[in-house]
Scaffold this active site. Structure first.
Site, PDB file in Angstrom:
ATOM      1  N   GLY A   1      68.666  16.664  89.806  1.00 12.76           N
ATOM      2  CA  GLY A   1      69.693  17.570  89.830  1.00 12.76           C
ATOM      3  C   GLY A   1      70.908  16.862  90.339  1.00 12.76           C
ATOM      4  N   PHE A   2      72.244  17.661  90.059  1.00  7.98           N
ATOM      5  CA  PHE A   2      73.516  17.322  90.732  1.00  7.98           C
ATOM      6  C   PHE A   2      73.558  16.889  92.065  1.00  7.98           C
ATOM      7  CE2 PHE A   2      77.144  19.731  92.755  1.00  7.98           C
ATOM      8  CZ  PHE A   2      77.962  18.418  92.701  1.00  7.98           C
ATOM      9  N   ILE A   3      73.043  17.777  92.950  1.00  8.05           N
ATOM     10  CA  ILE A   3      73.046  17.450  94.480  1.00  8.05           C
ATOM     11  C   ILE A   3      71.885  16.307  94.767  1.00  8.05           C
ATOM     12  CG2 ILE A   3      73.072  18.391  96.771  1.00  8.05           C
ATOM     13  CD1 ILE A   3      74.172  21.070  95.644  1.00  8.05           C
TER      14      ILE A   3
ATOM     15  N   ASP B   1      61.062  16.305  89.729  1.00  6.40           N
ATOM     16  CA  ASP B   1      61.855  16.959  89.089  1.00  6.40           C
ATOM     17  C   ASP B   1      61.299  17.402  87.568  1.00  6.40           C
ATOM     18  OD1 ASP B   1      65.511  17.476  89.312  1.00  6.40           O
ATOM     19  OD2 ASP B   1      64.408  18.138  87.600  1.00  6.40           O
TER      20      ASP B   1
ATOM     21  N   GLY C   1      67.660  19.410  85.886  1.00  7.74           N
ATOM     22  CA  GLY C   1      68.271  18.014  86.084  1.00  7.74           C
ATOM     23  C   GLY C   1      68.217  17.219  84.925  1.00  7.74           C
TER      24      GLY C   1
ATOM     25  N   LEU D   1      65.241  20.789  97.287  1.00  7.91           N
ATOM     26  CA  LEU D   1      66.364  21.271  96.475  1.00  7.91           C
ATOM     27  C   LEU D   1      66.040  22.210  95.264  1.00  7.91           C
ATOM     28  CD1 LEU D   1      67.619  19.269  98.415  1.00  7.91           C
ATOM     29  CD2 LEU D   1      69.335  18.621  96.787  1.00  7.91           C
TER      30      LEU D   1
ATOM     31  N   THR E   1      60.329  30.879  90.697  1.00  4.16           N
ATOM     32  CA  THR E   1      60.330  29.506  91.125  1.00  4.16           C
ATOM     33  C   THR E   1      60.802  29.318  92.453  1.00  4.16           C
ATOM     34  OG1 THR E   1      61.238  29.080  88.983  1.00  4.16           O
ATOM     35  CG2 THR E   1      61.595  27.348  90.259  1.00  4.16           C
TER      36      THR E   1
ATOM     37  N   TYR F   1      68.525  36.314  93.467  1.00  6.65           N
ATOM     38  CA  TYR F   1      68.609  35.077  93.859  1.00  6.65           C
ATOM     39  C   TYR F   1      68.881  35.096  95.295  1.00  6.65           C
ATOM     40  CZ  TYR F   1      70.434  30.080  94.058  1.00  6.65           C
ATOM     41  OH  TYR F   1      70.538  28.878  94.454  1.00  6.65           O
TER      42      TYR F   1
ATOM     43  N   LYS G   1      66.280  33.382  98.267  1.00  5.78           N
ATOM     44  CA  LYS G   1      66.331  32.295  99.183  1.00  5.78           C
ATOM     45  C   LYS G   1      66.574  32.834 100.687  1.00  5.78           C
ATOM     46  CE  LYS G   1      67.753  28.628  96.940  1.00  5.78           C
ATOM     47  NZ  LYS G   1      67.232  27.238  97.187  1.00  5.78           N
TER      48      LYS G   1
END
Ligand code: UDP
Length: 328
Positions: free
Chosen positions: A10-12, A31, A36, A76, A95, A149, A153
């Site tokens: 993914g991005f980060i 992943d 991603g 992540l 997820t 969301y 978290k």
């Protein structure tokens, strides 16, 4: 260190993989490519200390092997973007909760270190700015799906801390504030890549609501540096840290800045939240981290101001737009 990054394409995650390799560590990325992409990690694939496994974190058998190999797990993998969360809240919640559960259960027997990336969303609608790690969380009603969301978290944070207290699993929780940089896609509605793409294509720049809501945007390189330092510092274990920038900016001003920096003729249009995200959507008015805790422990300071971030993202997207027009 042997580092496992879930969501590493993914991005980060891909920026983190790059930095960890640069620092001499071995990196395995897992992943499922749901958000991603292989393109993100393409340049890393020739590195001998790099391995990429395309599979889901829900594959427990595989994860048992990978966690066993690792000294530290950067977790992540998650559903990203307000748009995906609103459109498919069941998947987002499941997820986020299930993958963390699997990582913690597998990390427990050998007490592997787990860095869990949580989110500034958990602060919710609190009006007490800047947000401190020990503040109360102020979430909206469950029928407004956005808050699912944050709740998933937040539950992850409770679970991670419970594993630390009850089973001695060394966990560190990083609450990431809006992170920006190259490779962040506009596909899931994130504001800066969206504005930049709109500006470069001459399309209307879409500001949701009245544009007076604020965010603090953090350069991805700063985020990654913070995650690495937190993973290495023994004093971070069992703690929660804000990771971000404290340069607060109104979203309407981001639109004006993107337009000015890109020299675009795009009009700036204001779109009601209901039209953007559907009925009953609720946004937070301000979002700014208090960075005292992370600064005190690891000396963290954001290095890159918003204007410079916008320049870099514009440059990245310009290259992408040129490639796209050559391909057409
Ligand atoms: N936003 C906007 N136009 C867009 C996308 C987002 O005005 O095309 C706003 C969004 O309503 C929010 C802010 O920009 O107030 C940041 O949105 P993003 O989805 O990037 O992250 P969030 O902080 O909401 O998770």
């Amino acid at each position: 260190m042997r580092c496992l990054i879930t969501g590493g394409a993914g991005f980060i995650g891909s920026h983190l993989a790059e930095e960890l390799l640069r620092a001499g560590h071995a990196v395995t990325v897992v992943d499922d490519l749901s958000t991603g992409s292989l393109e993100n990690i393409e340049p890393l694939r020739s590195e001998v200390r790099f391995r990429c496994v395309i599979d889901t974190v829900l594959n427990r058998h595989l994860m048992a092997e990978l966690v066993n190999w690792a000294d530290v797990v950067f977790h992540l993998a998650a559903v990203v973007g307000v748009r995906l969360v609103v459109e498919d809240p069941a998947r987002a919640i499941e997820t986020n909760v299930r993958t963390l559960e699997i990582v913690l259960e597998l990390a427990a027997p050998k007490r592997k270190k787990v860095i869990f990336t949580s989110t500034s969303e958990v602060y919710g609608k609190t009006s007490r700015v800047p947000f401190r790690e020990d503040d109360d969380l102020v979430l909206g009603a469950p029928w407004r799906s956005r808050w699912g969301y944050a709740c998933s978290k937040a539950l992850g944070e409770f679970l991670a801390l419970a594993y630390w207290r009850e089973y001695g699993v060394p966990v560190v929780i990083a609450r990431l504030f809006n992170t920006v940089g190259p490779r962040q896609t506009d596909r899931y509605g994130m504001v800066i890549p969206t504005f930049v793409r709109q500006a470069l294509r001459g399309e209307p720049i879409t500001v949701y609501g009245d544009g007076q809501q604020t965010r603090s945007f953090c350069w991805v390189g700063d985020t990654v540096r913070a995650l690495m330092a937190l993973a290495e510092h023994p004093g971070a274990v069992g703690q929660i840290f804000n990771v971000g920038s404290d340069e607060e900016v109104r979203i309407a001003d981001v639109a004006y800045q993107v337009k000015a920096l890109s020299g675009s003729a795009s009009p700036i249009v204001f779109i009601p939240y209901d039209r953007a995200y559907g009925d009953g959507f609720e946004d937070m008015r301000r979002r700014v981290p208090d960075l005292t805790k992370i600064r005190t422990l690891i000396g963290y300071r954001p290095t890159t101001r918003l204007e410079e971030i916008l320049w870099r993202v514009l440059l990245h997207h310009r290259r992408f737009e040129v490639d796209r027009s050559l391909a057409l």
